[in-house]
Design a protein around this motif. Structure first.
Motif, short mmCIF file in Angstrom:
data_model
loop_
_atom_site.label_atom_id
_atom_site.label_comp_id
_atom_site.label_asym_id
_atom_site.label_seq_id
_atom_site.Cartn_x
_atom_site.Cartn_y
_atom_site.Cartn_z
N GLY A 220 0.76 -1.21 0.00
CA GLY A 220 0.00 0.00 0.00
C GLY A 220 0.80 1.27 0.00
N ALA A 221 0.20 2.26 -0.60
CA ALA A 221 0.73 3.60 -0.46
C ALA A 221 0.71 3.88 1.03
CB ALA A 221 -0.20 4.57 -1.18
N GLN A 222 1.85 4.28 1.58
CA GLN A 222 1.88 4.45 3.02
C GLN A 222 1.14 5.71 3.41
OE1 GLN A 222 5.65 3.67 4.71
NE2 GLN A 222 5.77 1.73 3.69
N LYS A 223 0.08 5.50 4.11
CA LYS A 223 -0.76 6.63 4.51
C LYS A 223 -0.10 7.40 5.64
CE LYS A 223 -5.32 4.98 3.15
NZ LYS A 223 -6.52 4.36 3.67
#
Lengths: 224, 251
Positions: A220-223
């Motif tokens: 995942g795109a690191q939030k």
């Protein structure tokens, strides 16, 4: 374009590419691999705040980043023999490149380690993991994800920096180019050829970087 | 099962916990409420040694420990019998939902993978997240992440679960799904110590409420008594600001 020149260019392309494959690439791969191993250790010394070792790490990074790579190469290859330490060209290059690259990669890794939220470590402690387990399974994988683009950057820079090894008689691509020029006097076309080969190498690495980033982004795109 | 006596903690000379004492019996659901900065979270973190308390004692599972003098080995042992649910979930970002739940079993407790995954799936089912077993935290909503975090806490079969404001980062709709899971655990007899701002949870689910302010316990009472007949003036003032009376018939 006249035929003689065209023939020279194609011939020399292969003549230069061969030391690229047998010298530049092994020099880069071996040095970078060594650099990465030490970099992780040096970064962990600082991250874990181990006094003494941390100061050693800071000193090492200060010296290596603060002096030119070419000076380091000369010092090891031409300087150390004065006190009886003699290396062959290739091992000397590997030593200098890995030590030099390591200082930069260690800083990248340290920043990436510090970017892992402390909550990740606390969660690991709360499920009963040991410090080593948390490092190996949680913190380092996340740090590598963050560090991957800047590390790829360093790797690409390093491929080009290996041309400096020609100065300590490693017959890599630039050295070979110079030898051909001294025979043929076709300076401009031949430097263009070697430039194109470096560009090819960098292009392949850039593509690999993109593939690698895609792979790693699966979690995942690191939030935040 | 858990008794805390006179726990103290300061941060840089500022006292955050002054002589807090607290008892949790097996099967209790104790809610800790109070204004922000009253030391609730610090108390919870000290109990699981995420912070080191300066003084006081704790009896856990029949063993007594003096804060600040607990051996690493004992900390590890106590942690294996407890679980912690964070306000910000803190799911492992590089692990899937199922891996988050099984990590503590496989790595810290050496449970064989197959059995750990079986347990993990059971826990994910319990919190209604079985169908997202392969999702990474970044692909889940806050409420879903917190439910996975609860499944992770349950997986290790803890004797007590500490909840640190588990719904404070969630909007009301997502809060509901997390509270529903917690209520179910309470019904099953799980021992829980819950720092919360959810007065309806404190009132309807917990059996005891501890009201903290400025690092001291102002009032501790059975939930019904706490809300219906608060003894301390400070408690009454606090409940008024929360409009807790409006919650009375709720749920």
């Amino acid at each position: 374009m006249n035929e003689r020149l065209w023939e020279l260019l194609t011939d020399s392309f292969w003549q230069i590419l061969i030391p690229g494959l047998t010298m530049t690439i092994p020099l880069t791969v071996i040095s970078f691999a060594l650099a990465m191993v030490i970099a992780v250790v040096v970064a962990l010394f600082q991250f874990a705040n181990i006094q003494g070792l941390k100061q050693v790490a800071r000193f090492y990074i200060w010296v290596i980043r603060g002096t030119p790579l070419l000076v380091q190469l000369f010092l090891v290859f031409y300087g150390l023999p004065d006190i009886g330490i003699v290396f062959d060209p290739f091992p000397a290059a590997v030593i200098v490149f890995s030590i030099n690259e390591d200082a930069y990669c260690a800083e990248t890794m340290r920043a990436a380690l510090e970017a892992v939220p402390v909550g990740q470590i606390e969660a690991g402690r709360c499920v009963g993991m040991s410090c080593l387990q948390i490092m190996r399974r949680i913190v380092l994988p996340q740090a590598f994800r963050t560090a991957f683009p800047p590390l790829s950057n360093s790797l690409i820079a390093m491929v080009k920096d290996t041309s400096l090894a020609s100065n300590i008689t490693v017959t890599e691509m630039l050295m070979t180019t110079r030898q051909i020029i001294s025979r043929t006097y076709e300076t401009l076309p031949l430097y263009c050829v070697v430039g194109v080969i470096y560009l090819l190498f960098s292009t392949v690495l850039t593509k690999l970087q993109r593939v690698g980033e895609k792979r790693l982004s699966s979690y995942g795109a690191q939030k935040e | 099962m858990l008794e805390v006596r006179s726990i103290q903690k300061s941060f840089g000379g500022t006292p955050v916990l002054r002589d807090v004492s607290l008892t949790v019996a097996k099967g209790d659901v104790v809610a800790i409420v109070g204004p922000s900065g009253s030391g609730k979270t610090t108390l919870l973190r000290c109990l699981n040694f995420l912070e080191t308390a300066d003084g006081g004692e704790m009896t856990f599972d029949g063993e007594t420990f003096r804060f600040g003098h607990v051996a690493k080995r004992d900390i590890a042992r106590i942690r294996r019998k407890t679980a912690f649910v964070f306000q910000s979930y803190n799911l492992f970002r590089n692990k899937t939902a199922l891996q988050n739940v099984t990590e503590g079993l496989i790595v810290a407790r050496k449970v064989p993978r197959a059995r750990a995954e079986e347990t993990g799936m059971r826990m994910l089912e319990k919190v209604g997240m079985a169908d997202r077993r392969d999702a990474y935290p970044s692909q889940l909503s806050g409420g879903q992440q917190q439910r996975v975090a609860i499944a992770r806490a349950l997986a290790t079969d803890p004797e007590i679960i500490y909840f640190d404001e588990p719904t404070s980062a969630l909007d009301p709709e997502l809060t509901g799904e997390v509270l529903a899971v917690m209520r179910q655990l309470a019904d099953e007899g799980m021992t829980m110590l819950v720092v919360t701002h959810e007065m309806s949870f404190a009132r309807n689910v917990s059996n005891r409420v501890v009201f903290m302010e400025n690092g001291v316990v102002v009032e501790a009472a059975p939930a019904r008594e706490f809300f219906d007949h608060p003894r301390e003036a400070r408690t009454r003032a606090f409940l008024r600001t929360f409009g807790a009376r409006a919650d009375m018939g709720a749920d």
